[in-house]
Design a protein around this motif. Structure first.
Motif, short mmCIF file in Angstrom:
data_model
loop_
_atom_site.label_atom_id
_atom_site.label_comp_id
_atom_site.label_asym_id
_atom_site.label_seq_id
_atom_site.Cartn_x
_atom_site.Cartn_y
_atom_site.Cartn_z
N MET A 1 27.24 44.08 16.65
CA MET A 1 27.05 44.57 17.95
C MET A 1 27.92 43.97 18.97
O MET A 1 28.08 43.02 18.87
CB MET A 1 25.59 44.25 18.39
N ILE A 3 30.10 42.63 22.05
CA ILE A 3 29.69 41.73 23.16
C ILE A 3 31.12 41.95 23.94
O ILE A 3 32.29 41.71 23.34
CB ILE A 3 29.83 40.34 22.80
N ASP A 149 16.67 37.44 16.67
CA ASP A 149 18.02 37.69 16.09
C ASP A 149 18.62 39.11 16.01
O ASP A 149 19.77 39.39 16.21
CB ASP A 149 18.05 36.94 14.76
N ASP A 150 17.50 40.06 15.80
CA ASP A 150 18.09 41.36 15.68
C ASP A 150 17.88 42.48 17.01
O ASP A 150 18.48 43.35 16.89
CB ASP A 150 16.94 42.00 14.52
N VAL A 153 18.01 38.78 21.11
CA VAL A 153 19.37 38.18 21.63
C VAL A 153 20.55 38.98 22.08
O VAL A 153 21.34 38.74 22.95
CB VAL A 153 20.15 37.37 20.46
N HIS A 154 20.43 40.38 21.64
CA HIS A 154 21.53 41.47 22.20
C HIS A 154 20.95 41.88 23.53
O HIS A 154 21.69 42.00 24.30
CB HIS A 154 21.68 42.53 20.99
N GLN A 155 19.72 42.30 23.77
CA GLN A 155 19.43 43.00 24.93
C GLN A 155 19.08 42.08 26.04
O GLN A 155 19.10 42.59 27.06
CB GLN A 155 17.99 43.73 24.35
N ASP A 157 21.48 39.81 26.47
CA ASP A 157 22.89 39.31 26.90
C ASP A 157 23.47 40.40 27.62
O ASP A 157 23.77 41.34 27.13
CB ASP A 157 23.64 39.30 25.53
N PHE A 160 26.28 42.63 26.27
CA PHE A 160 26.07 43.34 25.36
C PHE A 160 26.42 44.87 25.58
O PHE A 160 25.97 45.32 26.82
CB PHE A 160 24.74 43.34 24.65
N ARG A 161 27.17 45.38 24.77
CA ARG A 161 27.51 47.01 25.05
C ARG A 161 26.93 47.80 23.82
O ARG A 161 26.90 47.30 22.63
CB ARG A 161 28.99 47.10 25.17
N ASN A 164 22.37 46.70 27.96
CA ASN A 164 21.41 45.85 27.67
C ASN A 164 20.34 45.63 28.89
O ASN A 164 20.35 46.55 29.87
CB ASN A 164 22.17 44.34 27.82
#
Length: 179
Positions: A1, A3, A149-150, A153-155, A157, A160-161, A164
């Protein structure tokens, strides 16, 4: 994913609520899992509580944190199953303004790869109320790891592209400004 390192990281202030009739701070492994991951990602732990599986107590705590400008996001662990004492989604239903249906759908899809059809027993849910993100996770440490973790952490951040949840935070209450 992906960043995007050209973007600035914006820490999110996250409150953690463990819903359990049996856990305390010494035995709250799921809460500890979330707290550790929140810190490792560079976010701020805004608050932490443990409450019994009682919808009125959960609802009151959610409302307190939603009203607190020092809390951007609430993550709960526990009480999302289907037994009589599992009432976290019912408490969420009393406070949510908008449900993020994709969160629960994605959580169960990812969970299926690890626990198979047992994932249908999870009523994990996400949403927003009062400009605060709310996520209810199952009480197992594995479920907390998977959700963080899935997905989270991404959403959570800001780098995140392609998009987010953090970049939407300033707009979560725009309907109030228009009125």
């Amino acid at each position: 994913m992906p960043i995007d390192d050209s973007k600035r990281f914006l820490p999110v202030r996250i409150a953690v609520l463990t819903v359990s009739d049996t856990r305390d701070l010494a035995t709250d492994r799921s809460g500890d899992t979330l707290v550790g991951r929140i810190a490792a990602a560079g976010h701020e732990l805004a608050a932490r509580e443990i409450l019994r599986d009682e919808a009125a107590l959960i609802e009151a705590q959610l409302r307190d944190w939603i009203a607190d400008p020092a809390v951007d996001c609430v993550i709960t662990t526990g009480g999302t199953g289907i037994t009589g004492r599992d009432v976290t989604p019912e408490a969420f239903a009393r406070v949510l303004e908008k449900e993020i249906t994709g969160f629960g759908e994605l959580f169960r899809m990812l969970s299926y790869a690890k626990i198979g059809t047992s994932t249908i027993q999870s009523r994990a849910i996400g949403g927003v109320a009062g400009g605060t993100y709310l996520f209810a996770l199952p009480g197992s440490t594995g479920a907390c790891k998977d959700a963080w973790d899935d997905i989270l952490v991404h959403q959570l951040d800001s780098r995140f592209r392609p998009c987010n949840l953090v970049e939407l935070m300033p707009r979560l209450q725009e309907h109030l400004r228009a009125a």
